[in-house]
Design a protein around this motif. Structure first.
Motif, short mmCIF file in Angstrom:
data_model
loop_
_atom_site.label_atom_id
_atom_site.label_comp_id
_atom_site.label_asym_id
_atom_site.label_seq_id
_atom_site.Cartn_x
_atom_site.Cartn_y
_atom_site.Cartn_z
N TYR A 276 -8.13 -42.94 10.69
CA TYR A 276 -8.06 -41.51 11.02
C TYR A 276 -9.05 -41.16 12.13
CZ TYR A 276 -9.26 -36.61 10.85
OH TYR A 276 -9.56 -35.33 11.21
N GLN B 211 -4.36 -33.11 10.29
CA GLN B 211 -5.06 -32.76 9.06
C GLN B 211 -4.10 -32.15 8.04
OE1 GLN B 211 -7.70 -29.37 9.20
NE2 GLN B 211 -7.11 -29.18 7.06
N LEU C 102 -2.42 -34.91 6.32
CA LEU C 102 -3.32 -35.72 5.50
C LEU C 102 -3.81 -34.98 4.27
CD1 LEU C 102 -5.47 -37.64 8.10
CD2 LEU C 102 -3.53 -38.43 6.75
N THR D 260 -10.06 -39.10 3.14
CA THR D 260 -9.72 -38.85 4.53
C THR D 260 -9.16 -37.44 4.70
OG1 THR D 260 -9.21 -41.18 4.77
CG2 THR D 260 -8.43 -39.73 6.50
N ALA E 147 -10.83 -34.83 7.08
CA ALA E 147 -10.05 -34.19 8.13
C ALA E 147 -10.19 -32.67 8.06
CB ALA E 147 -8.58 -34.58 8.01
N LEU F 84 0.31 -43.23 12.46
CA LEU F 84 -0.80 -43.22 11.48
C LEU F 84 -0.26 -43.24 10.06
CD1 LEU F 84 -3.91 -42.95 11.12
CD2 LEU F 84 -3.56 -40.49 10.97
#
Lengths: 549, 94
Positions: free
Chosen positions: A14, A183, A186, A346, A350, B33
């Motif tokens: 990340y 973000q 995530l 993460t 983020a 990702l």
């Protein structure tokens, strides 16, 4: 909590991507508008998600879970009452004034509509506020690292500050916005597993209702008096203080938020940005509020405290109260094995970083355009301001580090945040409301009204701290403080406007409702109209409030 | 640096700037990702010690969630391919 190599791979990937994106953007940032406003070129899915996520930082994650563990499901009011109506209002009614006038910042509007004094007052108070907020993000992240890795405050602050500094320096607002969209993904991917596992563990939502005291599971039922519910506040405080003043004050005037919409590629996109953001916003309680309730059901210290509050009222003090800010971390440690643990960490990382980045870019813009370019060095070529903006990135980050240490003296992050808002955002909202919808608001009326509003908040705070005025809880005090500050501003602006010289009507073209050339909104199909989507969102919110009565 | 200058600058450079800053299609790094995460979680979930899943109610959450992320990431990359084809088509038409 122990992280293994897989978790670290996930975190490192990340961090690498955020820096990479900044790197890829650096050649494309040529003018100051590229740096501060993304060249006004971004599409709706990016501005919409980033708009939402700008407000989904450290505060939301730790603070909201802490609040729902402490106050119960009524915390959802921050979303369904405290955000959605204001977001819709912003998109439909205020965005034409913000975007249509091509201003570069919220204080920029005040300069056009009122005068330089009003703009400067707002610019300075906003700059202070946004740096304080950035400090919250840093501090919350430092808590995370301390708990996980045993790092000191200083070590974790320097790491995160360093990375944010790099990618904002290279890519400006675009970097910031792109990383916020990352973000968004995530944070959902990282925290949904806890919700799934937690609900499975307690037997679904019904099981949750059984394990959590009843007064924690209703939105409106217990808000008749301040003693009947865990928040220590009655319904009028929620509706006026949170629903109206604090919420509208934040969503319609906070430049960090508005900046995202100003980066849109046209007015229709700018208008739809907050409305598009409203729909996922309705769902955010799934990852921000449910965990707090799960914590009450599953973690003994929170469950015991909740039972005590339910029995004795909001200010029960017997026995040490648990550290609510750690509720989310404890849940993560409780349910998540390595691998997915790294993903959750993460997601949190983020959200903290983007909270900081958002505040730094907003600070940057307001400092460069509204303070530096207006008062310190005017009429320089654009490249000069671009350079100033880049340097200010460093300054902003360093100041944020300083304010991170201030946050330590406030046990509840949310209350601290709302306190700041009641000083700065709440009164400001009156200035904007009158400016945009009433022609009679005069420049000096605006300035003095704003100053009086802020002063009222300060005086009220002092009275509360000296125990001269009393409320059911700190949260209740904040809500009323915001309301009084707003009211003081609203009334004094109107009165002072009656006695001072107004601007020429020609100068107000495009700045006030009723004085703009009506652009063809009829040309857009019914389905694409902001008002249609806005109404749909409001309808959903009303239904949800009834369901969880 | 008054507002009128601002408006002129925005309009004049609008087309060039639009192409420049929007050229970095976020779906690509984001999709990559997420796919990467999906692979990492699935592989780790299959190979690592199964005892760690006692916490997560004996469900191998790494494999399940990893697989979901592979799907999400793939969708994003697919959309990115479509966007890029659309952009090429528009460029050819101009």
């Amino acid at each position: 909590m122990h992280l293994n190599f897989v978790d670290y791979i996930i975190i490192a990937a990340y961090l690498a991507v955020t820096v990479l994106i900044g790197y890829l953007l650096r050649r494309r940032i040529v003018t100051s508008e590229d740096f501060f406003l993304s060249g006004r070129s971004l599409p709706i899915w990016i501005t919409g998600l980033a708009f939402l996520t700008a407000n989904l930082g450290a505060l939301e994650m730790i603070g909201m879970v802490a609040n729902s563990a402490k106050y119960g499901i009524a915390t959802v009011h921050y979303y369904w009452i405290g955000a959605i109506p204001a977001m819709i209002f912003l998109g439909i009614f205020m965005m034409p004034f913000y975007y249509g006038t091509r201003i570069r910042s919220v204080p920029g509007y005040l300069k056009l509509r009122y005068n330089e004094a009003t703009r400067s007052l707002n610019a300075i108070s906003f700059a202070v506020m946004t740096i304080l907020m950035s400090g919250i993000s840093m501090y919350a992240m430092a808590l995370l690292f301390r708990m996980l890795l045993g790092w000191t405050l200083t070590e974790s602050i320097l790491l995160s500050a360093g990375i944010v500094c790099i990618y904002v320096f290279w890519g400006g607002l675009t970097s910031s916005i792109y990383n916020e969209v990352i973000q968004f993904f995530l944070i959902w991917l990282g925290l949904l597993p806890i919700v799934f596992l937690g609900l499975k563990d307690v037997g679904g939502f019904a099981g949750l209702m059984q394990r959590v005291p009843d007064s924690f599971m209703h939105l409106w039922q217990n808000l008749g008096t301040s003693t009947a519910n865990p928040m220590g506040i009655e319904w009028i405080g929620v509706v006026m203080g949170l629903g109206f003043v604090l919420s509208f004050g934040y969503w319609t005037t906070d430049f960090l938020v508005i900046q995202h919409a100003l980066a849109s590629k046209n007015l229709n996109t700018a208008q739809k940005t907050p409305i598009v953001a409203a729909f996922p916003k309705i769902l955010v309680p799934i990852i921000a509020i449910l965990p707090g309730l799960i914590a009450i059901a599953v973690l003994p210290e929170f469950g015991a405290a909740a039972k005590q509050v339910a029995a004795n009222g909001a200010l029960a003090t017997s026995g040490a109260s648990p550290d609510y800010n750690s509720a989310l971390f404890l849940l993560i440690a409780h349910y998540l094995p390595d691998g997915i643990l790294g993903l959750a960490i993460t997601g949190l990382l983020a959200s903290f970083m983007s909270g900081m980045a958002g505040n730094v870019t907003a600070f940057n813009t307001v400092w460069t355009y509204d303070i530096y370019a207006s008062h310190i060095k005017k009429n320089m070529p654009d490249t000069h301001y671009l350079r100033v903006g880049k340097i200010t990135t460093f300054v902003g980050v360093i100041l944020s580090i300083g304010t991170a240490y201030i946050v330590q003296s406030f046990p509840n992050l949310m209350d601290y945040m709302q306190l700041i808002f009641s000083f700065f955002s709440a009164p400001l909202f009156a200035t904007f409301l009158l400016g945009m919808f009433w022609r009679g608001a005069t420049p000096w009326g605006g300035f003095w009204g704003l100053l009086i509003g802020i002063s009222t908040a300060v005086v009220h705070y002092i009275l509360y701290k000296l125990h001269i005025v009393h409320y059911g809880s700190d949260m209740g005090a904040n809500f009323y403080q915001a309301t009084w500050a707003w009211l003081a501003n609203f009334i004094s602006t109107i009165i002072i406007s009656k006695f001072t010289a107004p601007k020429d009507v020609s100068e107000l073209e495009g700045l006030v409702y009723g004085l703009s050339s009506k652009k063809a909104e009829a040309a857009i199909s019914f389905c694409a109209r902001p008002a249609v989507w806005g109404s749909a969102a409001l309808l959903v919110v009303v239904i949800l409030n009834i369901l969880f009565w | 640096m008054n507002i009128n200058d601002n408006a002129n600058v925005s309009n004049a450079n609008a087309d060039n700037v639009k192409h420049k800053t929007h050229f970095l299609d976020l779906k690509i790094p984001l999709g990559c990702l997420i796919v990467f995460y999906g692979i990492v979680l699935v592989v780790y979930g299959l190979l690592a010690d199964q005892a760690i899943y006692q916490k997560s109610l004996n469900i191998n959450i790494n494999v399940i969630w990893g697989a979901s992320m592979l799907v999400i990431g793939a969708v994003l990359l697919f959309l990115a391919v479509i966007s890029s084809l659309q952009r090429k088509k528009q460029a050819l038409m101009q």
